[in-house]
Write a protein that holds these residues in place. Structure first.
Motif, PDB file in Angstrom:
ATOM      1  N   PHE A  47       0.877  -1.174   0.000  1.00 17.70           N
ATOM      2  CA  PHE A  47       0.000   0.000   0.000  1.00 17.70           C
ATOM      3  C   PHE A  47       0.916   1.225   0.000  1.00 17.70           C
ATOM      4  O   PHE A  47       1.183   1.833   1.037  1.00 17.70           O
ATOM      5  CB  PHE A  47      -0.896  -0.030   1.240  1.00 17.70           C
ATOM      6  CG  PHE A  47      -2.046   0.939   1.219  1.00 17.70           C
ATOM      7  CD1 PHE A  47      -3.188   0.668   0.487  1.00 17.70           C
ATOM      8  CD2 PHE A  47      -1.987   2.115   1.960  1.00 17.70           C
ATOM      9  CE1 PHE A  47      -4.260   1.559   0.495  1.00 17.70           C
ATOM     10  CE2 PHE A  47      -3.049   2.999   1.972  1.00 17.70           C
ATOM     11  CZ  PHE A  47      -4.189   2.722   1.240  1.00 17.70           C
ATOM     12  N   THR A  48       1.410   1.565  -1.168  1.00 20.63           N
ATOM     13  CA  THR A  48       2.516   2.512  -1.318  1.00 20.63           C
ATOM     14  C   THR A  48       2.157   3.905  -0.808  1.00 20.63           C
ATOM     15  O   THR A  48       1.160   4.491  -1.207  1.00 20.63           O
ATOM     16  CB  THR A  48       2.947   2.607  -2.783  1.00 20.63           C
ATOM     17  OG1 THR A  48       3.292   1.296  -3.241  1.00 20.63           O
ATOM     18  CG2 THR A  48       4.144   3.532  -2.943  1.00 20.63           C
ATOM     19  N   GLY A  63       1.586   1.618   3.920  1.00 23.70           N
ATOM     20  CA  GLY A  63       0.622   1.926   4.957  1.00 23.70           C
ATOM     21  C   GLY A  63      -0.292   0.768   5.311  1.00 23.70           C
ATOM     22  O   GLY A  63      -0.055  -0.371   4.912  1.00 23.70           O
ATOM     23  N   MET A  64      -1.336   1.104   6.045  1.00 26.72           N
ATOM     24  CA  MET A  64      -2.347   0.226   6.640  1.00 26.72           C
ATOM     25  C   MET A  64      -1.852  -0.278   8.002  1.00 26.72           C
ATOM     26  O   MET A  64      -0.700  -0.688   8.155  1.00 26.72           O
ATOM     27  CB  MET A  64      -2.730  -0.949   5.747  1.00 26.72           C
ATOM     28  CG  MET A  64      -3.250  -0.525   4.372  1.00 26.72           C
ATOM     29  SD  MET A  64      -4.754   0.493   4.431  1.00 26.72           S
ATOM     30  CE  MET A  64      -5.988  -0.753   4.779  1.00 26.72           C
ATOM     31  N   VAL A  65      -2.757  -0.245   8.976  1.00 22.09           N
ATOM     32  CA  VAL A  65      -2.432  -0.705  10.322  1.00 22.09           C
ATOM     33  C   VAL A  65      -2.141  -2.203  10.291  1.00 22.09           C
ATOM     34  O   VAL A  65      -2.916  -2.993   9.743  1.00 22.09           O
ATOM     35  CB  VAL A  65      -3.577  -0.394  11.303  1.00 22.09           C
ATOM     36  CG1 VAL A  65      -3.281  -0.986  12.679  1.00 22.09           C
ATOM     37  CG2 VAL A  65      -3.803   1.101  11.409  1.00 22.09           C
ATOM     38  N   PRO A  89      -0.487   0.776  16.729  1.00 20.64           N
ATOM     39  CA  PRO A  89      -1.519   1.272  15.813  1.00 20.64           C
ATOM     40  C   PRO A  89      -0.978   2.155  14.691  1.00 20.64           C
ATOM     41  O   PRO A  89      -1.744   2.845  14.035  1.00 20.64           O
ATOM     42  CB  PRO A  89      -2.384   2.111  16.750  1.00 20.64           C
ATOM     43  CG  PRO A  89      -1.380   2.744  17.666  1.00 20.64           C
ATOM     44  CD  PRO A  89      -0.336   1.666  17.898  1.00 20.64           C
ATOM     45  N   PHE A  90       0.334   2.125  14.439  1.00 19.02           N
ATOM     46  CA  PHE A  90       0.913   3.049  13.476  1.00 19.02           C
ATOM     47  C   PHE A  90       0.506   2.701  12.045  1.00 19.02           C
ATOM     48  O   PHE A  90       0.519   1.538  11.634  1.00 19.02           O
ATOM     49  CB  PHE A  90       2.434   3.072  13.590  1.00 19.02           C
ATOM     50  CG  PHE A  90       2.932   3.650  14.880  1.00 19.02           C
ATOM     51  CD1 PHE A  90       2.791   5.004  15.142  1.00 19.02           C
ATOM     52  CD2 PHE A  90       3.524   2.839  15.839  1.00 19.02           C
ATOM     53  CE1 PHE A  90       3.244   5.543  16.333  1.00 19.02           C
ATOM     54  CE2 PHE A  90       3.982   3.366  17.032  1.00 19.02           C
ATOM     55  CZ  PHE A  90       3.837   4.727  17.285  1.00 19.02           C
ATOM     56  N   THR A 242       4.121   4.814  -9.134  1.00 11.30           N
ATOM     57  CA  THR A 242       3.325   3.608  -8.963  1.00 11.30           C
ATOM     58  C   THR A 242       2.070   3.974  -8.185  1.00 11.30           C
ATOM     59  O   THR A 242       1.704   5.134  -8.090  1.00 11.30           O
ATOM     60  CB  THR A 242       4.145   2.501  -8.262  1.00 11.30           C
ATOM     61  OG1 THR A 242       3.432   1.260  -8.327  1.00 11.30           O
ATOM     62  CG2 THR A 242       4.445   2.844  -6.819  1.00 11.30           C
ATOM     63  N   GLY A 243       1.405   2.958  -7.643  1.00  6.84           N
ATOM     64  CA  GLY A 243       0.192   3.181  -6.873  1.00  6.84           C
ATOM     65  C   GLY A 243       0.047   2.144  -5.778  1.00  6.84           C
ATOM     66  O   GLY A 243       0.836   1.188  -5.680  1.00  6.84           O
ATOM     67  N   LYS A 244      -0.971   2.309  -4.963  1.00  6.84           N
ATOM     68  CA  LYS A 244      -1.228   1.406  -3.848  1.00  6.84           C
ATOM     69  C   LYS A 244      -1.768   0.078  -4.377  1.00  6.84           C
ATOM     70  O   LYS A 244      -2.787   0.061  -5.065  1.00  6.84           O
ATOM     71  CB  LYS A 244      -2.221   2.051  -2.886  1.00  6.84           C
ATOM     72  CG  LYS A 244      -1.731   3.392  -2.347  1.00  6.84           C
ATOM     73  CD  LYS A 244      -2.773   4.055  -1.471  1.00  6.84           C
ATOM     74  CE  LYS A 244      -2.262   5.409  -0.986  1.00  6.84           C
ATOM     75  NZ  LYS A 244      -3.204   6.058  -0.044  1.00  6.84           N
ATOM     76  N   TYR A 245      -1.040  -0.992  -4.055  1.00  9.02           N
ATOM     77  CA  TYR A 245      -1.355  -2.347  -4.514  1.00  9.02           C
ATOM     78  C   TYR A 245      -1.187  -2.511  -6.022  1.00  9.02           C
ATOM     79  O   TYR A 245      -1.733  -3.440  -6.603  1.00  9.02           O
ATOM     80  CB  TYR A 245      -2.780  -2.759  -4.117  1.00  9.02           C
ATOM     81  CG  TYR A 245      -3.074  -2.754  -2.643  1.00  9.02           C
ATOM     82  CD1 TYR A 245      -2.155  -3.227  -1.706  1.00  9.02           C
ATOM     83  CD2 TYR A 245      -4.295  -2.285  -2.162  1.00  9.02           C
ATOM     84  CE1 TYR A 245      -2.438  -3.223  -0.351  1.00  9.02           C
ATOM     85  CE2 TYR A 245      -4.594  -2.288  -0.808  1.00  9.02           C
ATOM     86  CZ  TYR A 245      -3.658  -2.752   0.093  1.00  9.02           C
ATOM     87  OH  TYR A 245      -3.953  -2.753   1.448  1.00  9.02           O
ATOM     88  N   TRP A 246      -0.431  -1.626  -6.671  1.00 11.40           N
ATOM     89  CA  TRP A 246      -0.198  -1.763  -8.113  1.00 11.40           C
ATOM     90  C   TRP A 246       0.833  -2.861  -8.360  1.00 11.40           C
ATOM     91  O   TRP A 246       1.802  -3.005  -7.599  1.00 11.40           O
ATOM     92  CB  TRP A 246       0.301  -0.446  -8.702  1.00 11.40           C
ATOM     93  CG  TRP A 246      -0.780   0.578  -8.903  1.00 11.40           C
ATOM     94  CD1 TRP A 246      -1.956   0.696  -8.212  1.00 11.40           C
ATOM     95  CD2 TRP A 246      -0.772   1.641  -9.859  1.00 11.40           C
ATOM     96  NE1 TRP A 246      -2.685   1.763  -8.681  1.00 11.40           N
ATOM     97  CE2 TRP A 246      -1.977   2.356  -9.691  1.00 11.40           C
ATOM     98  CE3 TRP A 246       0.124   2.054 -10.828  1.00 11.40           C
ATOM     99  CZ2 TRP A 246      -2.303   3.473 -10.472  1.00 11.40           C
ATOM    100  CZ3 TRP A 246      -0.191   3.160 -11.608  1.00 11.40           C
ATOM    101  CH2 TRP A 246      -1.391   3.865 -11.427  1.00 11.40           C
ATOM    102  N   PRO A 247       0.688  -3.619  -9.463  1.00 11.75           N
ATOM    103  CA  PRO A 247       1.655  -4.660  -9.776  1.00 11.75           C
ATOM    104  C   PRO A 247       2.882  -4.163 -10.538  1.00 11.75           C
ATOM    105  O   PRO A 247       3.802  -4.935 -10.791  1.00 11.75           O
ATOM    106  CB  PRO A 247       0.844  -5.614 -10.670  1.00 11.75           C
ATOM    107  CG  PRO A 247      -0.127  -4.708 -11.371  1.00 11.75           C
ATOM    108  CD  PRO A 247      -0.479  -3.641 -10.373  1.00 11.75           C
TER     109      PRO A 247
END
Length: 257
Positions: A47-48, A63-65, A89-90, A242-247
Motif C-alpha cells: 500500500f505505497t 501503509g495500513m495498520v 496502531p501506526f 506507482t500506486g497502492k497495490y499496483w503490480p
C-alpha cells in the motif's frame, strides 16, 4: 524561480482590472501527460505511501495498520536489502532521505520516525501535530503534506516547523505523496485522483498538471487503489511512479499533452 518586478506589476494590474482573473490562475498551468520509458515489477501487496531513490537504492514506505513498513531495494536487481515493520496502531505514510536520516511519517498518530538509511533501524521518534501524508527533502528543509492544499516546511534535523505555503490555485486539492525534484519544484499526487501537480514551493503556484489516468490499464486495476508514489531518478528527467497495490512501477517522462 526568478520573477522580474515587471512581471509582478503586470500580474497585479490584471488582477485589478479583470475580475476573477487571479482566481482562475490555475488555467495557466501547463498540462502534461506521461511517456512510459520502462516498467518494473512492484509488490502488489504494498500500500505505497512514499518512494525515494538514493543512488542504487530505492526506498518504499507502505501503509495500513498492521501492514505498514519501510523497505530498501537494490534498483538493479530488485532484491530487498532491508525491511522494518511498524507495529499497530501506526499507519505508515510518506518517507524521505535527509542526510544520514530516513524520515517516515505516520497518518494520524502524530509521530515521525527517524531511521538509519542503511539498516532502517529506528533512531528517534518526534511528535508533530496534524496528519502526515507526504514528505520530501530540499536543501535545508523538509516539505510535508497533510492532505490539504498547504505544504509545511520542517527542519531536516529536528523536524520543527519552519514555515508553510498554500496553493494559489487548485485550493481544494488534497496533496499526498511528494517528490522534491532537482529543479526546485515539488511534485505531488493529488488524492484520490490520477493527477500529479508540479508546484513552486516558494510561491504555491501550480506549474503543471499531469494526467496519469491511462497509466495502469483497466484490466490491471482490479484490487488496486489510487496512484501514489513518485521519485525522480537522480541526474535524469525520468521518474518512477506507482500506486497502492499496483503490480507495476513505471519509469516515465512528463511530456506536453
Amino acid at each position: 524561480m526568478k520573477h522580474t518586478r515587471r512581471t509582478w506589476v503586470g500580474t497585479a494590474l490584471i488582477c485589478l482590472l479583470v475580475p476573477g482573473a487571479c482566481a482562475n490562475a490555475d488555467d495557466a498551468a501547463e498540462h502534461r501527460t506521461l511517456e512510459v520509458i520502462a516498467t518494473h515489477p512492484h509488490d502488489p501487496g504494498a500500500f505505497t505511501q512514499g518512494l525515494e531513490i538514493d543512488g542504487t537504492v530505492l526506498y518504499e514506505g507502505t501503509g495500513m495498520v498492521g501492514q505498514s513498513d519501510v523497505r530498501s531495494i537494490d534498483r538493479a536487481s530488485g532484491a530487498e536489502l532491508a525491511r522494518v515493520e511498524l507495529p499497530p496502531p501506526f499507519f505508515g505514510e510518506g518517507i524521505t532521505l535527509a542526510g544520514d536520516t530516513l524520515w517516515q511519517l505516520t497518518w494520524q498518530e502524530g509521530v515521525a520516525f527517524a531511521r538509519d538509511p542503511h539498516t532502517l533501524a529506528e533512531k528517534q521518534r518526534v511528535p508533530y501535530r496534524g496528519e502526515g501524508w507526504g514528505l520530501c527533502h530540499q536543501e535545508g528543509r523538509l516539505v510535508m503534506s497533510d492532505g490539504s492544499a498547504t505544504l509545511t516546511f520542517r527542519d531536516p534535523v529536528t523536524f520543527a516547523v519552519t514555515g508553510s505555503i498554500a496553493l494559489t490555485s487548485h485550493t481544494d486539492t488534497r496533496l499526498n505523496e511528494l517528490e522534491c525534484a532537482e529543479d526546485g519544484s515539488v511534485y505531488a499526487n493529488a488524492w484520490p485522483t490520477d493527477q500529479i501537480l508540479r508546484i513552486d514551493p516558494d510561491t504555491g503556484r501550480v506549474l503543471s498538471v499531469i494526467d496519469a489516468a491511462e497509466l495502469l490499464p483497466a484490466d490491471q486495476r482490479a484490487g488496486t487503489d489510487v496512484l501514489n508514489g513518485i521519485a525522480q531518478i537522480p541526474g535524469t528527467d525520468r521518474f518512477l511512479i506507482t500506486g497502492k497495490y499496483w503490480p507495476t512501477t513505471f519509469e516515465v517522462r512528463f511530456v506536453p499533452a
